[in-house]
Design a protein around this motif. Structure first.
Motif, PDB file in Angstrom:
ATOM      1  N   ALA A 634       0.822  -1.203   0.000  1.00  0.00           N
ATOM      2  CA  ALA A 634       0.000   0.000   0.000  1.00  0.00           C
ATOM      3  C   ALA A 634       0.858   1.257   0.000  1.00  0.00           C
ATOM      4  CB  ALA A 634      -0.935   0.004   1.210  1.00  0.00           C
ATOM      5  N   ILE A 635       2.002   1.206   0.644  1.00  0.00           N
ATOM      6  CA  ILE A 635       2.892   2.365   0.714  1.00  0.00           C
ATOM      7  C   ILE A 635       4.050   2.136  -0.240  1.00  0.00           C
ATOM      8  CG2 ILE A 635       4.365   3.742   2.218  1.00  0.00           C
ATOM      9  CD1 ILE A 635       2.637   2.840   4.563  1.00  0.00           C
ATOM     10  N   GLU A 636       4.355   3.119  -1.043  1.00  0.00           N
ATOM     11  CA  GLU A 636       5.500   3.021  -1.957  1.00  0.00           C
ATOM     12  C   GLU A 636       6.779   3.321  -1.175  1.00  0.00           C
ATOM     13  OE1 GLU A 636       4.497   5.771  -5.103  1.00  0.00           O
ATOM     14  OE2 GLU A 636       3.768   4.136  -6.359  1.00  0.00           O
ATOM     15  N   TRP A 637       7.234   2.311  -0.439  1.00  0.00           N
ATOM     16  CA  TRP A 637       8.426   2.508   0.389  1.00  0.00           C
ATOM     17  C   TRP A 637       9.651   2.842  -0.467  1.00  0.00           C
ATOM     18  CZ3 TRP A 637       7.429   3.175   5.262  1.00  0.00           C
ATOM     19  CH2 TRP A 637       6.341   2.538   5.861  1.00  0.00           C
ATOM     20  N   GLU A 638       9.645   2.387  -1.711  1.00  0.00           N
ATOM     21  CA  GLU A 638      10.797   2.693  -2.566  1.00  0.00           C
ATOM     22  C   GLU A 638      10.852   4.174  -2.933  1.00  0.00           C
ATOM     23  OE1 GLU A 638       7.369   1.389  -5.210  1.00  0.00           O
ATOM     24  OE2 GLU A 638       8.272   0.817  -3.293  1.00  0.00           O
ATOM     25  N   ASN A 639       9.738   4.896  -2.745  1.00  0.00           N
ATOM     26  CA  ASN A 639       9.702   6.314  -3.087  1.00  0.00           C
ATOM     27  C   ASN A 639       9.492   7.198  -1.857  1.00  0.00           C
ATOM     28  OD1 ASN A 639       9.943   5.734  -5.843  1.00  0.00           O
ATOM     29  ND2 ASN A 639       7.736   5.472  -6.058  1.00  0.00           N
ATOM     30  N   VAL A 640       9.683   6.645  -0.671  1.00  0.00           N
ATOM     31  CA  VAL A 640       9.430   7.420   0.542  1.00  0.00           C
ATOM     32  C   VAL A 640      10.381   8.617   0.595  1.00  0.00           C
ATOM     33  CG1 VAL A 640      10.986   6.044   1.965  1.00  0.00           C
ATOM     34  CG2 VAL A 640       9.108   7.292   3.034  1.00  0.00           C
ATOM     35  N   LEU A 641       9.842   9.754   0.992  1.00  0.00           N
ATOM     36  CA  LEU A 641      10.635  10.975   1.133  1.00  0.00           C
ATOM     37  C   LEU A 641      10.744  11.313   2.609  1.00  0.00           C
ATOM     38  CD1 LEU A 641       8.923  13.147  -1.637  1.00  0.00           C
ATOM     39  CD2 LEU A 641      11.036  11.856  -1.852  1.00  0.00           C
ATOM     40  N   TYR A 642      11.938  11.634   3.050  1.00  0.00           N
ATOM     41  CA  TYR A 642      12.071  12.092   4.439  1.00  0.00           C
ATOM     42  C   TYR A 642      13.102  13.205   4.499  1.00  0.00           C
ATOM     43  CZ  TYR A 642      16.280   9.125   4.771  1.00  0.00           C
ATOM     44  OH  TYR A 642      17.503   8.551   4.579  1.00  0.00           O
ATOM     45  N   PHE A 643      12.838  14.126   5.432  1.00  0.00           N
ATOM     46  CA  PHE A 643      13.676  15.303   5.605  1.00  0.00           C
ATOM     47  C   PHE A 643      14.096  15.367   7.067  1.00  0.00           C
ATOM     48  CE2 PHE A 643      10.336  15.922   2.508  1.00  0.00           C
ATOM     49  CZ  PHE A 643      11.048  16.261   1.363  1.00  0.00           C
ATOM     50  N   LEU A 644      15.378  15.392   7.313  1.00  0.00           N
ATOM     51  CA  LEU A 644      15.893  15.367   8.670  1.00  0.00           C
ATOM     52  C   LEU A 644      15.879  16.765   9.272  1.00  0.00           C
ATOM     53  CD1 LEU A 644      18.928  12.963   8.117  1.00  0.00           C
ATOM     54  CD2 LEU A 644      16.650  12.386   8.951  1.00  0.00           C
ATOM     55  N   TYR A 645      15.443  16.851  10.522  1.00  0.00           N
ATOM     56  CA  TYR A 645      15.431  18.113  11.250  1.00  0.00           C
ATOM     57  C   TYR A 645      16.609  18.142  12.225  1.00  0.00           C
ATOM     58  CZ  TYR A 645      10.731  18.911   9.421  1.00  0.00           C
ATOM     59  OH  TYR A 645       9.657  19.121   8.591  1.00  0.00           O
ATOM     60  N   PRO A 646      17.060  19.325  12.645  1.00  0.00           N
ATOM     61  CA  PRO A 646      18.302  19.435  13.441  1.00  0.00           C
ATOM     62  C   PRO A 646      18.215  18.771  14.804  1.00  0.00           C
ATOM     63  CG  PRO A 646      17.698  21.549  12.468  1.00  0.00           C
ATOM     64  CD  PRO A 646      16.532  20.634  12.273  1.00  0.00           C
ATOM     65  N   ARG A 678      10.740  14.557   9.073  1.00  0.00           N
ATOM     66  CA  ARG A 678       9.437  14.625   8.405  1.00  0.00           C
ATOM     67  C   ARG A 678       9.430  13.582   7.300  1.00  0.00           C
ATOM     68  NH1 ARG A 678       6.836  19.746   5.070  1.00  0.00           N
ATOM     69  NH2 ARG A 678       4.829  18.755   4.590  1.00  0.00           N
ATOM     70  N   VAL A 679       8.430  12.733   7.313  1.00  0.00           N
ATOM     71  CA  VAL A 679       8.336  11.632   6.356  1.00  0.00           C
ATOM     72  C   VAL A 679       7.057  11.807   5.542  1.00  0.00           C
ATOM     73  CG1 VAL A 679       8.263   9.134   6.043  1.00  0.00           C
ATOM     74  CG2 VAL A 679       9.573  10.108   7.936  1.00  0.00           C
ATOM     75  N   VAL A 680       7.201  11.745   4.223  1.00  0.00           N
ATOM     76  CA  VAL A 680       6.058  11.822   3.312  1.00  0.00           C
ATOM     77  C   VAL A 680       5.933  10.464   2.624  1.00  0.00           C
ATOM     78  CG1 VAL A 680       5.035  12.982   1.333  1.00  0.00           C
ATOM     79  CG2 VAL A 680       6.418  14.289   2.958  1.00  0.00           C
ATOM     80  N   LEU A 681       4.856   9.759   2.948  1.00  0.00           N
ATOM     81  CA  LEU A 681       4.605   8.448   2.374  1.00  0.00           C
ATOM     82  C   LEU A 681       3.733   8.601   1.134  1.00  0.00           C
ATOM     83  CD1 LEU A 681       3.697   6.517   5.643  1.00  0.00           C
ATOM     84  CD2 LEU A 681       5.950   6.729   4.594  1.00  0.00           C
ATOM     85  N   THR A 682       4.118   7.965   0.054  1.00  0.00           N
ATOM     86  CA  THR A 682       3.281   7.954  -1.141  1.00  0.00           C
ATOM     87  C   THR A 682       2.512   6.642  -1.196  1.00  0.00           C
ATOM     88  OG1 THR A 682       5.127   7.094  -2.452  1.00  0.00           O
ATOM     89  CG2 THR A 682       4.825   9.463  -2.407  1.00  0.00           C
ATOM     90  N   ILE A 683       1.221   6.746  -1.483  1.00  0.00           N
ATOM     91  CA  ILE A 683       0.337   5.580  -1.499  1.00  0.00           C
ATOM     92  C   ILE A 683       0.273   5.036  -2.918  1.00  0.00           C
ATOM     93  CG2 ILE A 683      -1.918   4.701  -0.840  1.00  0.00           C
ATOM     94  CD1 ILE A 683      -0.144   5.966   1.405  1.00  0.00           C
TER      95      ILE A 683
END
Length: 770
Positions: A634-646, A678-683
């Motif tokens: 269900a989740i496109e883990w291969e395309n998951v986007l995440y942005f690290l915060y300090p 911050r993690v953005v999951l694509t469905i």
């Protein structure tokens, strides 16, 4: 060049309840909130009786076969907030009643103290009740704020096409002025160096994928020189780079698709134009492994050119310009994904355990050897315990008292009337002193009177008339305090024979005890030092092994580990405390492997229990597998986007430790030092509705009502994602045929971009004298 533009979706929070409610249900979040309140059954009953809490919220708390998230999903958020507020008031009342001499009502039953409870214990229970009331009150405020944030968004899949569109005159490089009829001899010296570098580039991507390419880099340098000292140097380079994964953000959006589309198009166009403008101006830095082959070819030419102004009245100017290549840049939007956006705290915690262990090892190694055992604390009672602790054998404590005998002496005197003397030697053990002396003697000529037997210097005459045997303590205490080697002289008269033995009672001296304690202390210290050194060696070996694990892992494995850690943390925070990656009933199906310490489930025939139990366990294992499959598909883990915060989003106590974490791989170092992500999951297309139902109800099989906001968004995104465009492969396979024309999707924007070339253009301008 492929890119993506992300935009969140603002969903209006409409009030209401029940299955017809338009409010987002978000069952797992509500279940986590209710579990944190820790509502006891007496509290729920009292709230129901008073009517201060919504009945629907209390009914959802009743145990049932339906999972708690599914039961709480239809309950309006406002009802749950009211439930927490009423619970806080109830707990405050109970705390106040507990402090009163005679609690009444519900507080009397809830806070009844035991007969033996002390006032301090009663006060402690009251303080606990107030703390739980304050927690419920604050939890209600936090929950109301949190559910107002919508985690659903859109991710537009976009592509930038750059097509050559000719050349244009660019920057002015040099100018040569000529007056009327002037002739100038220009010595033109031209040199050029062409360097061709072929680089074999290997880039590690997130998945088990390796991208390998060959790039060609050309540098052309030219120079010109004239007799009039007019010099020009031209250094040109062309570099067009592209990369996957550029993401821009459009924070202003609306629920209506048309307005959001226009906003994201504008933001995407601005970002794309900035990206292409920078393509010819910047140098991209990447961590790569390259194998280069360089070939250099150089040449130099010198020529003399004559420039003549043919006009008798006009001045002439010869201008040299650079030639710029013109590119037609087009931004297309060809796909759409539904996204789920969340922020995770402390994503690097799983990888920090190694560094935590290293810090503890370094702290241990920094400690110097300390042996603070006081010798005087070493006793016989503690000796065995100390032997076990330090793995050493200690001599027993010397006896407090011993007995020493002189060698039995027997004398035959032929002359009974003479005086006879003899010296007797004896030795007292080291560390002991005589405290009592006992004499054993047989005296001859018992019938004679006037006999004499004396220990010279110690006793008077011991030969009493009619006494043949002496078996008595010498008084006053003779020999007391004697140590080491000693002797005494005895004399006798009127005795034909004499047998003599002295028996000494010796006491241990304080010096002897302390010497024993000191000898034990030396052994213990030596053993402790050996153990200390052995412990240091083990720590150093462990530290070396840990550093080897940090620096010995290849880049691809590091990215894979980070990707899997993001997956693990996402699932835990996505579904809350009630979600378990390995449920206990599934875990019970595993058992130790025949060889080794790992657990395995084995073949279905090897499941424990009866045949009926095996059938249930088999179905349970298959159901668990379906859950795993759904979450991975269900989740496109291969395309998951995440942005690290300090780092400063970590607890303040962690700041120094987190900032000191170093790793040879810069990406892993950033991961370790991050305070949140911050993690953005694509469905994945086709799973929008089922994933939305899972996040709302907490169950895989439940369906959302047709008019639910998430249902509308999911259907819209799915319809958009399944669109196909002639001339390109579908973003989501299975969407329709491909036509053979020049269309590349929905054109969002179009502009022109320029890059320098190695060419030079010449322009001649004539000027009138005026």
């Amino acid at each position: 060049m492929y890119k993506a533009t992300y935009s969140p979706v603002a969903i209006p929070q409409r009030t209401g309840g029940g299955t017809d409610s338009q409010e987002l249900m978000r069952g797992p979040e509500k279940a986590a909130f209710v579990r944190s309140l820790e509502i006891a059954q007496p509290e729920a009953d009292e709230l129901r009786e008073r009517g201060t809490a919504p009945a629907g919220a209390l009914d959802a708390l009743t145990p049932s076969t339906t999972p708690l998230p599914a039961r709480l999903g239809p309950v309006p958020t406002s009802d749950l907030v009211q439930l927490a507020t009423s619970l806080a008031e109830l707990r405050k009342e109970a705390a106040e009643q507990l402090r009163s001499p005679a609690p009444t009502g519900f507080a009397a039953a809830l806070t009844a103290a035991t007969p033996t409870e002390t006032p301090a214990e009663t006060e402690s229970r009251a303080a606990t009740a107030l703390t739980r009331a304050a927690f419920a009150e604050q939890a209600a405020v936090d929950f109301a704020k949190r559910v107002a944030i919508t985690p659903v968004g859109r991710l537009h899949l976009e592509r930038i096409d750059m097509t050559p569109a000719g050349t244009e005159r660019g920057e002015l490089l040099s100018t040569i002025p000529l007056s009327p009829k002037e002739t100038v001899n220009v010595v033109h010296k031209e040199w050029s160096t062409i360097t061709d570098t072929f680089e074999s580039v290997v880039k590690d991507e997130l998945e088990s994928y390796s991208e390998k390419g060959v790039t060609e880099k050309t540098e052309l340098s030219q120079s010109a020189e004239s007799q009039t000292k007019v010099a020009n140097a031209l250094d040109l380079s062309a570099h067009v780079s592209g990369s996957y994964g550029f993401v821009t953000f459009s924070t202003d959006s609306s629920f209506k698709h048309e307005e959001n589309e226009s906003t994201t198009r504008r933001e995407s166009s601005n970002h794309s134009m900035e990206l292409t403008q920078k393509a010819s101006l910047r140098a991209k830095k990447e961590h790569k492994v390259t194998i280069s082959t360089v070939s250099v070819v150089g040449k130099e030419e010198t020529s003399t050119r004559t420039l003549t102004n043919p006009s008798a009245s006009q001045a002439m100017r010869v201008d040299y310009y650079s030639l710029m290549r013109k590119w037609r840049v087009q931004l297309y939007r060809y796909g759409l994904r539904m996204t789920y956006d969340l922020v995770l705290p402390d994503v690097g915690a799983g990888f920090r355990r190694t560094y935590t262990r290293l810090r503890r090892i370094d702290a241990e190694l920094a400690k110097s050897f300390v042996f603070d055992l006081d010798p005087e604390n070493i006793t016989e009672e503690k000796r065995k315990e100390l032997q076990r602790q330090y793995h050493v054998i200690l001599e027993p404590e010397p006896d407090l008292q011993q007995e020493v005998r002189t060698t039995p002496q027997h004398y035959e005197f032929g002359d009974n009337d003479s005086v006879h003397t003899a010296v007797v030697d004896f030795e007292i053990p080291d560390g002991y002193a005589v405290s009592k002396t006992h004499i054993l003697a047989e005296l001859g000529n018992v019938s004679k009177s006037g006999r004499m037997f004396m220990l010279l210097g110690f006793t008077g005459n011991l030969a009493r008339d009619g006494v043949a045997f002496l078996d008595e303590d010498l008084t006053p205490p003779a020999f007391n305090g004697m140590r080491g080697k000693q002797n005494f002289l005895f004399t006798s008269r009127l005795m034909d024979q004499l047998s003599l033995t002295l028996r000494f009672t010796v006491d241990r001296t304080d010096e002897r005890k302390y010497a024993w304690q000191l000898a034990c202390w030396e052994k213990l210290r030596e053993a402790a030092l050996t153990m200390y050194n052995a412990h240091r060696r083990r720590l150093e070996e462990e530290r070396t092994a840990l550093y080897a694990t940090l620096s010995g892992t290849d880049t691809l494995t590091l990215r894979q580990e980070e990707h899997e850690e993001i997956m693990r943390v996402v699932l835990g925070w996505l579904f809350g405390p009630g979600f378990d990656l390995m449920p206990s009933d599934v875990h019970d199906l595993y058992r130790p492997a025949p060889a080794g310490d790992l657990l395995e489930i084995g073949e279905p025939s090897g499941l424990p229990g009866t045949e009926a139990d095996k059938l249930k366990e088999w179905k349970l294992a298959l159901h668990y597998g379906e859950v795993v499959k759904f979450l991975h598909q269900a989740i496109e883990w291969e395309n998951v986007l995440y942005f690290l915060y300090p780092y400063f989003w970590d607890p303040k106590e962690n700041w120094d430790a987190v900032r000191s974490m170093n790793h040879p791989d810069p990406t892993r170092q950033s991961f370790l030092r991050s305070g949140a992500a911050r993690v953005v999951l694509t469905i994945r297309p086709g799973y929008e509705e089922s994933f939305a139902a899972l996040m709302e109800n907490g169950a895989f099989s439940d369906e959302l009502p047709p008019d639910h906001p998430y249902m509308t968004i999911a259907q819209e995104l799915r319809a958009y994602a399944l669109r196909t465009y002639p001339g390109i492969p579908a973003a989501n396979p299975g969407g329709g045929p491909i036509a053979d024309d020049k269309l590349r999707g929905v054109l969002v924007n179009e502009w022109y971009q320029y890059t320098p070339t190695s060419g030079v253009d010449i322009g001649i301008v004539m000027h009138d004298p005026e």
